[in-house]
Design a protein around this motif. Sequence first.
Motif, PDB file in Angstrom:
ATOM      1  N   THR A 187      -6.052  -0.060   4.528  1.00  0.00           N
ATOM      2  CA  THR A 187      -4.787   0.099   5.208  1.00  0.00           C
ATOM      3  C   THR A 187      -4.953   1.252   6.188  1.00  0.00           C
ATOM      4  O   THR A 187      -5.447   2.307   5.805  1.00  0.00           O
ATOM      5  CB  THR A 187      -3.678   0.423   4.196  1.00  0.00           C
ATOM      6  N   LYS A 213      -0.960  -3.865   1.991  1.00  0.00           N
ATOM      7  CA  LYS A 213      -2.373  -3.546   1.892  1.00  0.00           C
ATOM      8  C   LYS A 213      -3.124  -4.301   2.991  1.00  0.00           C
ATOM      9  O   LYS A 213      -2.860  -5.477   3.239  1.00  0.00           O
ATOM     10  CB  LYS A 213      -2.877  -3.980   0.516  1.00  0.00           C
ATOM     11  N   THR A 262       2.319   5.450  -3.043  1.00  0.00           N
ATOM     12  CA  THR A 262       1.104   4.966  -2.385  1.00  0.00           C
ATOM     13  C   THR A 262       0.174   4.396  -3.442  1.00  0.00           C
ATOM     14  O   THR A 262       0.045   4.944  -4.524  1.00  0.00           O
ATOM     15  CB  THR A 262       0.366   6.093  -1.645  1.00  0.00           C
ATOM     16  N   ASN A 263      -0.441   3.288  -3.100  1.00  0.00           N
ATOM     17  CA  ASN A 263      -1.390   2.679  -4.022  1.00  0.00           C
ATOM     18  C   ASN A 263      -2.793   2.806  -3.468  1.00  0.00           C
ATOM     19  O   ASN A 263      -3.163   2.111  -2.540  1.00  0.00           O
ATOM     20  CB  ASN A 263      -1.055   1.198  -4.239  1.00  0.00           C
ATOM     21  N   ASP A 313      -8.790   4.134   0.607  1.00  0.00           N
ATOM     22  CA  ASP A 313      -8.038   2.874   0.681  1.00  0.00           C
ATOM     23  C   ASP A 313      -7.017   2.914   1.809  1.00  0.00           C
ATOM     24  O   ASP A 313      -6.808   1.930   2.507  1.00  0.00           O
ATOM     25  CB  ASP A 313      -7.317   2.621  -0.648  1.00  0.00           C
ATOM     26  N   ILE A 314      -6.394   4.053   1.935  1.00  0.00           N
ATOM     27  CA  ILE A 314      -5.378   4.196   2.988  1.00  0.00           C
ATOM     28  C   ILE A 314      -5.825   5.307   3.931  1.00  0.00           C
ATOM     29  O   ILE A 314      -6.067   6.427   3.504  1.00  0.00           O
ATOM     30  CB  ILE A 314      -4.003   4.541   2.394  1.00  0.00           C
ATOM     31  N   ALA A 317       0.844  -1.206   0.000  1.00  0.00           N
ATOM     32  CA  ALA A 317       0.000   0.000   0.000  1.00  0.00           C
ATOM     33  C   ALA A 317       0.876   1.251   0.000  1.00  0.00           C
ATOM     34  O   ALA A 317       0.609   2.214  -0.699  1.00  0.00           O
ATOM     35  CB  ALA A 317      -0.919   0.003   1.207  1.00  0.00           C
TER      36      ALA A 317
END
Lengths: 266, 264
Positions: B200, B54, B88-89, B168-169, B6
């Motif tokens: 995450t 992740k 960052t994903n 997502d994060i 992540a």
Amino acid sequence: MDMANAFPSGLISPHKLERLWLLARIEFKLRYYENKLGLFWALLKPVMDLIIYYVVFQVILRQNVPNFASYLFIGLIIWNFFVESTSGTIQILSTKKYLYEYSNMNKMEIYVSTLMSNTIGLFFNFVMFLIFYNFFENKSMGPSLENFWILPIFANLFILSLGLSLILSNIYILAKDINQIWQVAVSFLFFLSPIFYKLSTFLDHLPGFDYGNPMAGIIINARRVMMQHLPPDMSLLEWNFFYAIAILMLGFLLLDKFGSKAAEKL
Amino acid sequence: MQTPIAIRAENISKTFHISEDSHNTVKHRLFNLFNPPRRRQLEAVKPMSFEIGKGECIGLIGRNGCGKSTLVKLLAGVYPATTGKIETNGTTLLLQLGIGMSHELTARENIYVSSSVLGLRVKEIDAIFESIVEFAELREFVDTKIKYFSSGMAARLGFSIAVNAGADIMFLDEIFAVGDLKFQEKAEAVLESSWIRGRTVIMVSHTMSTIEKYCHRTAYLSQGNLVFLGDTTEAIRLYLRDNEQLAPPGEGSLSGPPAMFARR
């Protein structure tokens, strides 16, 4: 932030357009519905300016410009958009910090939505101008197909204002008194624009300023297409677009260079 | 086991240049062309590298002024890093007291703006609007400007938007510090629910029980250094030892950036 983020390449997706519109609407509401007179203010401001300049230049100084009220009106609403979009956005990275300090939102969206909000105001004023010019002005020439040229002229104004807004607000990160400096520059530009002068007087006494001052060309062309049944002065229009795009590019460059520092400096 | 990454941070650091005299006007710059400002450098985050998978929940602990909040802002992309690279994903959301909301806007407008910025469509926001208001317990104040809210109310709204809109994060910086007991229970229930799975989470807290309960791994920071990243129990042990060694008994805070003091 890298270059790809600074350019509004992804601004076209429907989701982003929706968000821009949401932000613009809220911005507009904040500006006009917070005070007692509400939207009326947006309309009152140019009318008040109009009365003042009309009295000074037509009644006292007797300039003899045909349709002077409309002549002033269109000049003033364009000018007011320019001032709101430049002076009014110098501190934008500070006042709109809440938008970018918790997510990786593209800062360009903040600029574009604020200018869109100003566009809503300009639109109301423009409708007022159309009504006034076409129904109340004695020597009005009425509407014509040339009127549609106002759209590219407005696009030109939008690009120019956006570019300057980017430049000024990013300089503000480093130097707060750009605010005061720009106030002086704006009043200088105001008197160097053919807003209340007769065009021939302007061109005689300030030769070259129709090209030197990007706002002059925009105002001259707007009057040609809206009031004189003439197409815009093409070389002036091209020059103005070139000017505006160059300024916008410089704005992108500054946003890319300094914009990422806004969160910690402001 | 290979989990997708992540966040990958490579050799990142952050140095603040704090000028001691106000060198931020054109006038001052012109008059002091040959007299550069006296600057102090503050290495808030010293070079560090790590990867966060992740779906992991990472704790971030350390004493006041150790660089936790700066690190979180680096990872969230709010501050540019002085050195290094951060990958960052996914979408990110930084939840911190008092940020992310305009005090001039009402709760309703803030819900729409924030959720939209987080990537939701207006229709989707319409659909979750009620649950955001319900969860934040702010039904009567939906059309009140945030500036009239108490800090607890604003924090509740922020957390509620985060929970319902989500990213997502998620970076949760001391979010449990100001809510009242009932809200804290609700917030903790969220952390236990399925909501957290797949996301995450990087959680900054001074409440060790929360860290111990939810974090798979914990990072312990001291004076800008990443001293330890790994087993949560070990990180907490290091942190407590640091507090005992350096602080007089009873209180353990250096003067640092204003932070939330959550002691329970």
